[in-house]
Design a protein around this motif. Structure first.
Motif, short mmCIF file in Angstrom:
data_model
loop_
_atom_site.label_atom_id
_atom_site.label_comp_id
_atom_site.label_asym_id
_atom_site.label_seq_id
_atom_site.Cartn_x
_atom_site.Cartn_y
_atom_site.Cartn_z
N CYS A 211 6.74 13.13 11.53
CA CYS A 211 5.87 13.96 11.08
C CYS A 211 5.53 14.14 9.41
CB CYS A 211 5.62 15.28 11.80
SG CYS A 211 7.36 16.26 11.11
N GLY A 212 6.60 13.66 8.66
CA GLY A 212 6.93 13.74 7.38
C GLY A 212 7.23 15.19 6.70
N VAL A 213 7.92 15.02 5.56
CA VAL A 213 8.51 16.09 5.04
C VAL A 213 7.50 16.95 4.34
CG1 VAL A 213 9.27 15.23 3.03
CG2 VAL A 213 10.43 17.17 3.72
N ARG A 249 4.50 15.22 1.60
CA ARG A 249 3.15 15.45 1.65
C ARG A 249 3.05 17.27 1.25
NH1 ARG A 249 0.49 14.57 7.28
NH2 ARG A 249 2.54 15.09 8.02
N VAL A 250 2.26 17.59 0.22
CA VAL A 250 2.37 18.85 -0.22
C VAL A 250 1.19 19.93 0.53
CG1 VAL A 250 2.02 19.94 -2.21
CG2 VAL A 250 3.17 17.84 -2.39
N VAL A 251 1.78 21.24 0.51
CA VAL A 251 1.10 22.38 0.63
C VAL A 251 0.92 23.28 -0.29
CG1 VAL A 251 0.94 24.40 2.20
CG2 VAL A 251 2.16 22.31 3.12
N GLU A 469 -2.70 19.84 13.68
CA GLU A 469 -3.91 20.25 13.07
C GLU A 469 -3.52 21.38 12.09
OE1 GLU A 469 -4.17 18.21 16.90
OE2 GLU A 469 -3.05 20.02 16.41
N GLU A 470 -2.73 22.42 12.60
CA GLU A 470 -2.44 23.54 11.65
C GLU A 470 -1.77 22.78 10.31
OE1 GLU A 470 -0.05 27.78 11.30
OE2 GLU A 470 0.43 25.94 12.92
N GLU A 471 -0.93 21.75 10.34
CA GLU A 471 -0.44 21.18 9.36
C GLU A 471 -1.40 20.54 8.42
OE1 GLU A 471 3.66 18.84 9.19
OE2 GLU A 471 2.13 17.31 9.12
N ASP A 472 -2.31 19.64 9.16
CA ASP A 472 -3.43 19.05 8.55
C ASP A 472 -4.13 19.87 7.65
OD1 ASP A 472 -2.61 16.60 9.31
OD2 ASP A 472 -3.77 16.56 10.97
N TYR A 477 -4.33 17.66 0.77
CA TYR A 477 -5.42 16.65 0.85
C TYR A 477 -7.15 17.30 1.10
CZ TYR A 477 -1.47 13.63 1.58
OH TYR A 477 -0.36 13.01 1.77
N ASN A 478 -6.64 18.54 1.42
CA ASN A 478 -8.13 19.07 1.63
C ASN A 478 -8.98 19.69 0.42
OD1 ASN A 478 -8.18 19.38 4.94
ND2 ASN A 478 -6.22 20.29 4.22
#
Length: 497
Positions: A211-213, A249-251, A469-472, A477-478
């Motif tokens: 799922c990626g870090v 991937r960054v939040v 979905e919550e992660e995306d 990226y949004n």
């Protein structure tokens, strides 16, 4: 494991000192002992044996008992015994290991191989292509896990391959048996698989999170006189690219959320980067959010829940304030200068630098490749005078502006917290024509290795979002970065409401 060998006919054969046990116990247990492949650990006196040579007649003979310790220099060694249908010992496999540094709640594997290797005149054939003549004699794959209580155990079965033939090779040449034990690297250990981590596995000796870090990057108040500003906060895109280049991937972490929202987000991300900038370290929304995440991270790691923090420049300074509960920073003349690192003796064995290539460490120490854009620094003197900082962090490198020696790299002693006063993210991703900016190969490599290290630390975190979905929905990226041009302080910036 102890083994006892008895011989009523003659003393035990002389032993040839081995280089290590892993090269001594070669697949067949009895053959290895009888041929003296490893030395005894002692003798047991006063033992006799009753031997019957015919019905009703017994002979009582003294027995010389030799004791063997099947471990290497105190290292534990799991062993596997195969029995044939008659319940006799067919094969014994022994794998020495040292997993003393594996954290609780983690797992790893070991792969032990033995080969028949061609030798010439008692020496191994080192000619080109010699390795292609190696014959696999056996392979054993073991998986270990350490529970949250610290107990080490084997799990998920054992995989085994071995030649069901004599160890002799009928080619007319000379062969010898060699063995080695290998495990995964970068990282060495992986959080144990559980209901919150079903998407992580090892492939080819490395950890792969399917799922990626997903680490977070904390935003901060918009800069004054920023003509591109919108919303209330920003994240320089170079920090996002820095982590993405290492496979993350960054939040984005906004600065105007409640403690409850931060707590939920904390349980979803795998680490947090505190970026450089110009925020107030005591009375800003940035410092408030940093304070909340810092204490959540301390509490989680104390409970065995791995969560790393990384601070760059302002992030370094913020961590020092949060740990010491006071601002101990000193003015230095380091606003736009590239410097070499002055490594301490602790750097070589540090978690951060011990996997760096030697030539890159030499470049960091000898070349002006670490970009400094700060006017405040934590002096070595203030670090040493503060008991909290001194007991919490280890200094890995220092620098000087000619007057003040300051800490440039440090890591926490007992927590996965790391801080650099310099800017590894700028070399590959920022292009302003300004003193202190370095784009050399060594500087870009330093950027990659620091990012790769932090992402590998984030891989150890068991946090995850409740659904894809919550992660995306949480990923950066949004958002669309705003291009500011190569001559601006940041080439691109993300703005947040």
């Amino acid at each position: 494991m102890n083994s006892v060998h008895t011989d009523t006919r003659r003393p035990a054969p002389p032993s040839r000192p081995p280089s290590s046990l892993s090269r001594s116990l070669l697949i067949n247990f009895e053959e290895s002992m009888l041929k003296g492949r490893f030395p005894p650990s002692g003798q047991i006196e006063g033992v006799t044996a009753l031997i019957s040579v015919s019905h009703g007649k017994y002979f009582q003979l003294p027995v010389k008992v030799t004791k063997y310790d099947l471990c290497d220099h105190g290292r534990p060694a799991p062993y596997l015994v195969l029995l044939n249908p008659q319940k006799n010992v067919e094969k014994v496999f022994l794998v020495p290991y040292d997993l003393s540094d594996m954290p609780s709640g983690h797992m790893t594997f070991l792969r032990h191989r033995s080969f028949l290797v061609a030798v010439e005149d008692g020496k191994r054939d080192a000619s080109p292509g010699a390795n292609s003549n190696r014959i696999l004699h056996s392979l054993i794959h073991l998986r270990f896990q350490r529970s949250t209580s610290g107990r080490l155990s084997l799990h998920h079965g054992v995989r085994l391959l071995y030649r069901n033939r004599s160890t002799k090779v009928h080619t007319g040449g000379k062969y010898k048996l060699e063995s080695s034990t290998e495990g995964p690297r970068n990282p060495d250990y992986c959080p144990c698989v559980g209901p919150r981590l079903t998407s992580q596995c090892w492939e080819g000796g490395d950890v792969v999170r399917k799922c990626g870090v997903v680490p977070g990057v904390l935003a901060q108040e918009n800069l004054l006189r920023d003509q591109f500003a919108r919303g209330i906060s920003y994240i320089a895109a170079c920090y996002v690219k820095y982590l993405e280049a290492a496979g993350a991937r960054v939040v984005p972490i906004r600065i105007n959320r409640t403690e409850e929202e931060y707590s939920k987000l904390f349980s979803s991300i795998n680490g947090l980067l505190l970026p450089g900038g110009n925020a107030d370290l005591s009375n800003s929304l940035f410092s408030r959010a940093a304070n909340i995440f810092y204490h959540l991270a301390v509490k989680a790691n104390d409970a065995g829940d791995y969560f790393p923090l990384w601070g760059t420049c302002q992030g370094f300074q913020q961590l020092s304030v949060l740990t010491s509960n006071k601002n101990l920073l000193t003015l230095t003349d380091t606003r736009a200068v590239a410097l070499p690192l002055k490594f301490t003796t602790a750097a070589q064995s540090s978690r951060m630098f011990r996997s760096f290539p030697k030539d890159l460490l030499a470049s960091l120490e000898e070349e002006n490749i670490t970009s400094n854009f700060h006017k405040w620094s934590l002096s070595v003197q203030n670090y040493r005078r503060n008991a909290k900082l001194k007991s919490f962090y280890t200094i890995l490198s220092t620098n000087s502006d000619g007057k003040v020696e300051f800490v440039s790299t440090m890591e926490a002693k007992h927590y996965p917290f790391y801080a650099v006063q310099w800017h590894p993210e700028k070399s590959p991703f920022e292009w302003i024509n300004k003193s202190g900016m370095v784009h050399s190969t060594s500087a870009v490599r330093a950027s990659f290795y620091t990012a790769s290290f932090f992402v590998s630390e984030a891989m150890k975190s068991q946090h995850r979002f409740s659904s894809p979905e919550e992660e995306d929905a949480a990923l950066i990226y949004n958002l669309s970065p705003v291009s500011r041009g190569r001559d601006d302080i940041f080439v691109q910036t993300y703005y947040l409401d």
